[in-house]
Design a protein around this motif. Structure first.
Motif, PDB file in Angstrom:
ATOM      1  N   LEU A  68     -53.432  21.680  39.099  1.00 18.26           N
ATOM      2  CA  LEU A  68     -52.242  22.410  39.540  1.00 18.26           C
ATOM      3  C   LEU A  68     -50.999  21.539  39.479  1.00 18.26           C
ATOM      4  O   LEU A  68     -49.956  21.958  38.964  1.00 18.26           O
TER       5      LEU A  68
ATOM      6  N   LEU B  23     -47.736  22.247  37.196  1.00 15.55           N
ATOM      7  CA  LEU B  23     -46.421  22.414  37.824  1.00 15.55           C
ATOM      8  C   LEU B  23     -45.443  21.361  37.339  1.00 15.55           C
ATOM      9  O   LEU B  23     -44.262  21.657  37.111  1.00 15.55           O
TER      10      LEU B  23
ATOM     11  N   PHE C 140     -47.127  30.163  42.720  1.00 17.06           N
ATOM     12  CA  PHE C 140     -48.477  29.804  42.280  1.00 17.06           C
ATOM     13  C   PHE C 140     -49.488  30.117  43.363  1.00 17.06           C
ATOM     14  O   PHE C 140     -49.152  30.293  44.537  1.00 17.06           O
ATOM     15  N   ASN C 141     -50.745  30.176  42.961  1.00 16.17           N
ATOM     16  CA  ASN C 141     -51.850  30.386  43.880  1.00 16.17           C
ATOM     17  C   ASN C 141     -53.121  29.897  43.216  1.00 16.17           C
ATOM     18  O   ASN C 141     -53.192  29.847  41.979  1.00 16.17           O
TER      19      ASN C 141
ATOM     20  N   ILE D 251     -56.131  28.947  38.617  1.00 21.01           N
ATOM     21  CA  ILE D 251     -54.747  28.752  39.038  1.00 21.01           C
ATOM     22  C   ILE D 251     -53.893  29.814  38.357  1.00 21.01           C
ATOM     23  O   ILE D 251     -54.064  30.065  37.157  1.00 21.01           O
ATOM     24  N   CYS D 252     -53.002  30.455  39.092  1.00 26.03           N
ATOM     25  CA  CYS D 252     -52.031  31.347  38.449  1.00 26.03           C
ATOM     26  C   CYS D 252     -50.619  30.898  38.813  1.00 26.03           C
ATOM     27  O   CYS D 252     -50.368  30.461  39.939  1.00 26.03           O
ATOM     28  N   ILE D 253     -49.717  30.995  37.844  1.00 26.84           N
ATOM     29  CA  ILE D 253     -48.351  30.502  37.986  1.00 26.84           C
ATOM     30  C   ILE D 253     -47.397  31.495  37.334  1.00 26.84           C
ATOM     31  O   ILE D 253     -47.688  32.045  36.266  1.00 26.84           O
ATOM     32  N   SER D 254     -46.248  31.720  37.965  1.00 25.21           N
ATOM     33  CA  SER D 254     -45.237  32.597  37.387  1.00 25.21           C
ATOM     34  C   SER D 254     -43.861  32.238  37.939  1.00 25.21           C
ATOM     35  O   SER D 254     -43.746  31.722  39.052  1.00 25.21           O
TER      36      SER D 254
END
Length: 222
Positions: free
Chosen positions: A64, A68, A99-100, A110-113
């Motif tokens: 993560l 990031l 993120f989460n 991991i998801c990111i937006s």
């Protein structure tokens, strides 16, 4: 150091990126990754009893921070991921990125937006899961009646679809699993759906790209 991180395709993508880290695949890196954890993360690791939980946290957190760092253009030694009073983790910098993460056995996702606040959940397929006490916790009446009409294999899939969606939804809101899972209803036989939280729309997407798991992402425009 470069651990193996796999990008997952989500359709429709809605400008959300998902990454998968298999802990077995990266097990040899674990001792070295400990050196990249900050003081807060080190205390968290020490609080975990089992090796597999320590490994899961360290590998997913390292992945993560690397992702990031690339997205915000700051070396990951120069920012921290913080969570106060049980709230959703955030970066201690003024940057608009959401993120989460979720863990399941030897896998982390991991998801990111930048355009959507997100929650993610990953759960393994396992026999008999529908018969557990979790069924009463997860299903509302209509979902439960629909599940009973299915064959056992399809019933388990529907249970996992509901479970992952509702946990991803709660994680999106920052509530963990303390929120009542019966507050919204999952539509059968859809790979994506939209529900409402007050005046806001929350989109739900499922994928089975992590082997033997059900994965769901909940997303709300920011």
């Amino acid at each position: 150091m470069s651990i193996k991180i796999h990008k997952i395709y989500l359709s429709p993508s809605c400008e959300i990126e998902i990454f998968h880290v298999n802990h077995h695949e990266n097990d040899g890196f674990f001792p070295e990754l400990l050196d990249f954890m900050d003081g807060h993360e080190t205390r968290r690791i020490k609080s975990l009893i089992h090796y597999k939980d320590k490994r899961s946290f360290v590998m997913t957190r390292y992945a993560l921070k690397n992702i990031l760092s690339e997205k915000i253009g700051i070396d990951f030694g120069c920012f921290s991921i913080i969570s106060e009073n049980g709230n959703k983790p955030v970066i201690d910098r003024d940057c608009e990125i959401y993120f989460n993460v979720s863990h399941s056995g030897s896998d982390g996702v991991i998801c990111i937006s930048r355009k959507y606040n997100v929650g993610i959940d990953l759960e393994p397929h396992s026999s008999g899961v529908f018969c557990s006490e979790l069924s009463d916790f997860v299903f509302n009446k209509k979902e439960y009646e629909f599940a009973l009409s299915l064959l056992p294999e399809e019933r388990e899939k529907f249970f996992l679809k509901c479970w992952t969606a509702k946990e991803a939804y709660c994680k999106l809101l920052g509530y963990g699993i303390t929120e009542n899972f019966r507050n919204f209803e999952i539509v059968p036989n859809q790979s994506s759906m939209t529900t409402r939280d007050g005046l806001s729309e929350i989109q739900l997407f499922w994928t089975d790209e992590v082997k033997n798991h059900c994965l769901c992402v909940a997303a709300r425009p920011v």
